[in-house]
Structures are given as C-alpha cells and as structure tokens.
Design a protein around this motif. Structure first.
Motif, PDB file in Angstrom:
ATOM      1  N   PRO A  10       0.828  -1.213   0.000  1.00 23.99           N
ATOM      2  CA  PRO A  10       0.000   0.000   0.000  1.00 23.99           C
ATOM      3  C   PRO A  10       0.864   1.266   0.000  1.00 23.99           C
ATOM      4  O   PRO A  10       1.980   1.270   0.518  1.00 23.99           O
ATOM      5  CB  PRO A  10      -0.803  -0.101   1.292  1.00 23.99           C
ATOM      6  N   ASP A  11       0.319   2.328  -0.573  1.00 28.52           N
ATOM      7  CA  ASP A  11       1.053   3.593  -0.584  1.00 28.52           C
ATOM      8  C   ASP A  11       0.908   4.280   0.778  1.00 28.52           C
ATOM      9  O   ASP A  11       0.228   3.783   1.677  1.00 28.52           O
ATOM     10  CB  ASP A  11       0.556   4.494  -1.711  1.00 28.52           C
ATOM     11  N   LEU A  12       1.557   5.416   0.930  1.00 28.06           N
ATOM     12  CA  LEU A  12       1.562   6.105   2.225  1.00 28.06           C
ATOM     13  C   LEU A  12       0.168   6.553   2.665  1.00 28.06           C
ATOM     14  O   LEU A  12      -0.159   6.476   3.850  1.00 28.06           O
ATOM     15  CB  LEU A  12       2.505   7.309   2.174  1.00 28.06           C
ATOM     16  N   ASP A  13      -0.649   6.995   1.738  1.00 32.92           N
ATOM     17  CA  ASP A  13      -2.011   7.397   2.100  1.00 32.92           C
ATOM     18  C   ASP A  13      -2.816   6.200   2.613  1.00 32.92           C
ATOM     19  O   ASP A  13      -3.566   6.309   3.583  1.00 32.92           O
ATOM     20  CB  ASP A  13      -2.728   8.030   0.900  1.00 32.92           C
ATOM     21  N   ARG A  14      -2.636   5.079   1.948  1.00 30.63           N
ATOM     22  CA  ARG A  14      -3.341   3.855   2.376  1.00 30.63           C
ATOM     23  C   ARG A  14      -2.842   3.420   3.751  1.00 30.63           C
ATOM     24  O   ARG A  14      -3.627   3.007   4.604  1.00 30.63           O
ATOM     25  CB  ARG A  14      -3.122   2.746   1.349  1.00 30.63           C
ATOM     26  N   LEU A  97      -8.429  -8.351  17.060  1.00 27.81           N
ATOM     27  CA  LEU A  97      -9.112  -7.359  16.232  1.00 27.81           C
ATOM     28  C   LEU A  97      -8.095  -6.438  15.551  1.00 27.81           C
ATOM     29  O   LEU A  97      -8.203  -6.166  14.357  1.00 27.81           O
ATOM     30  CB  LEU A  97     -10.088  -6.546  17.081  1.00 27.81           C
ATOM     31  N   LEU A  98      -7.117  -5.972  16.319  1.00 26.60           N
ATOM     32  CA  LEU A  98      -6.074  -5.127  15.723  1.00 26.60           C
ATOM     33  C   LEU A  98      -5.328  -5.868  14.622  1.00 26.60           C
ATOM     34  O   LEU A  98      -5.049  -5.310  13.548  1.00 26.60           O
ATOM     35  CB  LEU A  98      -5.085  -4.684  16.800  1.00 26.60           C
ATOM     36  N   ALA A  99      -4.994  -7.115  14.885  1.00 28.61           N
ATOM     37  CA  ALA A  99      -4.262  -7.901  13.894  1.00 28.61           C
ATOM     38  C   ALA A  99      -5.096  -8.122  12.634  1.00 28.61           C
ATOM     39  O   ALA A  99      -4.598  -7.979  11.508  1.00 28.61           O
ATOM     40  CB  ALA A  99      -3.836  -9.241  14.483  1.00 28.61           C
ATOM     41  N   VAL A 100      -6.370  -8.447  12.813  1.00 27.93           N
ATOM     42  CA  VAL A 100      -7.261  -8.667  11.664  1.00 27.93           C
ATOM     43  C   VAL A 100      -7.432  -7.379  10.876  1.00 27.93           C
ATOM     44  O   VAL A 100      -7.347  -7.369   9.640  1.00 27.93           O
ATOM     45  CB  VAL A 100      -8.623  -9.233  12.132  1.00 27.93           C
ATOM     46  N   ALA A 104      -5.866  -7.417   7.234  1.00 24.60           N
ATOM     47  CA  ALA A 104      -6.838  -7.416   6.140  1.00 24.60           C
ATOM     48  C   ALA A 104      -6.742  -6.141   5.314  1.00 24.60           C
ATOM     49  O   ALA A 104      -6.793  -6.186   4.083  1.00 24.60           O
ATOM     50  CB  ALA A 104      -8.245  -7.587   6.699  1.00 24.60           C
ATOM     51  N   GLN A 105      -6.597  -5.000   5.971  1.00 28.02           N
ATOM     52  CA  GLN A 105      -6.497  -3.753   5.212  1.00 28.02           C
ATOM     53  C   GLN A 105      -5.175  -3.677   4.448  1.00 28.02           C
ATOM     54  O   GLN A 105      -5.131  -3.157   3.339  1.00 28.02           O
ATOM     55  CB  GLN A 105      -6.651  -2.548   6.143  1.00 28.02           C
ATOM     56  N   PHE A 106      -4.130  -4.185   5.034  1.00 23.37           N
ATOM     57  CA  PHE A 106      -2.830  -4.182   4.364  1.00 23.37           C
ATOM     58  C   PHE A 106      -2.887  -5.022   3.090  1.00 23.37           C
ATOM     59  O   PHE A 106      -2.322  -4.651   2.072  1.00 23.37           O
ATOM     60  CB  PHE A 106      -1.751  -4.711   5.310  1.00 23.37           C
ATOM     61  N   GLY A 108      -5.687  -5.776   1.523  1.00 25.90           N
ATOM     62  CA  GLY A 108      -6.836  -5.391   0.711  1.00 25.90           C
ATOM     63  C   GLY A 108      -7.994  -6.367   0.793  1.00 25.90           C
ATOM     64  O   GLY A 108      -8.778  -6.479  -0.157  1.00 25.90           O
ATOM     65  N   LEU A 109      -8.126  -7.078   1.900  1.00 22.10           N
ATOM     66  CA  LEU A 109      -9.200  -8.057   2.074  1.00 22.10           C
ATOM     67  C   LEU A 109     -10.393  -7.430   2.795  1.00 22.10           C
ATOM     68  O   LEU A 109     -10.243  -6.463   3.546  1.00 22.10           O
ATOM     69  CB  LEU A 109      -8.696  -9.255   2.887  1.00 22.10           C
ATOM     70  N   HIS A 110     -11.557  -7.993   2.580  1.00 22.33           N
ATOM     71  CA  HIS A 110     -12.755  -7.534   3.295  1.00 22.33           C
ATOM     72  C   HIS A 110     -12.729  -8.113   4.710  1.00 22.33           C
ATOM     73  O   HIS A 110     -12.494  -9.302   4.894  1.00 22.33           O
ATOM     74  CB  HIS A 110     -14.025  -7.971   2.558  1.00 22.33           C
ATOM     75  N   HIS A 111     -12.994  -7.280   5.684  1.00 20.50           N
ATOM     76  CA  HIS A 111     -12.862  -7.714   7.078  1.00 20.50           C
ATOM     77  C   HIS A 111     -13.975  -7.169   7.971  1.00 20.50           C
ATOM     78  O   HIS A 111     -13.945  -7.375   9.174  1.00 20.50           O
ATOM     79  CB  HIS A 111     -11.514  -7.241   7.632  1.00 20.50           C
ATOM     80  N   GLY A 112     -14.943  -6.504   7.422  1.00 21.90           N
ATOM     81  CA  GLY A 112     -15.961  -5.818   8.217  1.00 21.90           C
ATOM     82  C   GLY A 112     -16.699  -6.718   9.197  1.00 21.90           C
ATOM     83  O   GLY A 112     -16.807  -6.398  10.381  1.00 21.90           O
TER      84      GLY A 112
END
Length: 178
Positions: A10-14, A97-100, A104-106, A108-112
């Motif tokens: 991911p880029d810096l903004d992400r 939760l923090l790890a997920v 997941a965001q790193f 790009g997975l759905h994790h909601g």
C-alpha cells in the motif's frame, strides 16, 4: 511463479488510513489493560488482607468471627479473579481485532464482519469483567457498612457513651458499672 513487487504494497495514504482505522481498537486495548491493572492491584491488596486475617485467626480467640471474615475475603478474591480473566479475554479479542484490521487492510481483504464480531466479543467480555468488578465492589461496600454499623452500636453500648467509667478505672468505693 508470480512476482510480488512494490505495487502490492500500500502507498503512504493507504497506510495512514490503515493506522487511523486501528486507533479505536488500540485505545480500547489500552483501556482494557488499565482495567486489568486496576483489578490486579485490588486483588493484590485483598490477598494481603487475606493473609493478615489468616494469621489473626490462628492467634486470636475470636476465630469464628475471623473465619467469617476470611470466607468473605476469599469470595471477593474469587470474584475479582474471574473478572480479571474476563478482562484478559477481552484484551486478547481486542489484540486479534487489531491484527485482523491491520492485516486485512494491508492485504486489501474484506474484514468488516469479522472485525465487528471480534469487537462485539471483546466488548461483551469487558462487560462481564466490569460486572464482576462491580459485584466485588458491592460486597466490599456492604462489609464496610456492616462494620460501621457494628462499630456504632458498640460505641452506643460502651460505658464511656453512657457517662460511666470503665471497670478498670472505677475506684475502690465505686461499684463496677458492668
């Protein structure tokens, strides 16, 4: 084999967005840690009082009264211990939760839904720990209130409260007031 290049990162903004999303669970985890520390300090003080009462029970002629006090302190210690375990389980869920969230965001997975479920479980476990802490605090309050009431009744019945001297202070011509 496929190559993984810098484009997958991911880029810096992400990354900034990922860290901002992790802030709330991190604060929740900090609150859980502070709560566990508070309950652990209370349990430590309670354990010291338990040891003191156990020592008094062995040396004291009022062993039955001390045994009741000992049982009460032991019940409170068990309640606090269970509260600590609930709070620790909540902390474990918050850590997951923090790890997920981060993982997941790193990637790009759905994790909601998974994150929501972990947060719900962490909150319920923390609530259970708070309930146990409240239960122990209520027991401590009722013990203190009972001791104050007992102390007041003893003060009302004491010779000094009735205006007479205690037997040890009565002169040879004065009758023993008790």
């Amino acid at each position: 084999m496929g190559e993984v290049g810098l484009d997958a990162l991911p880029d810096l903004d992400r990354l900034a967005h990922i860290f901002s999303n992790a802030a709330a669970p991190a604060f929740f985890l900090g609150a859980v840690a502070a709560f566990v520390s508070l309950m652990n300090s209370r349990l430590s003080a309670l354990s010291q009082r338990l040891e003191a009462v156990r020592a008094e029970t062995v040396e004291n002629k009022w062993a039955a009264e001390r045994a009741d006090r000992l049982r009460s302190l032991e019940v409170r210690a068990v309640i606090l211990g269970k509260g600590i375990l609930f709070a620790l389980a909540s902390g474990i869920c918050a850590t997951l939760l923090l790890a997920v969230l981060f993982g997941a965001q790193f990637l790009g997975l759905h994790h909601g839904y998974g994150a929501a479920l972990l947060f719900l479980i962490a909150t319920v476990l923390l609530g259970a720990g708070l309930y146990r802490f409240g239960e122990e605090a209520w027991l401590a309050y009722t013990e203190i209130a009972a001791e104050v009431a007992k102390s007041r009744s003893v003060m009302r019945e004491s010779p000094a409260a009735r205006g007479s001297k205690p037997a040890a202070m009565a002169g040879p011509d004065e009758p023993d007031p008790l």
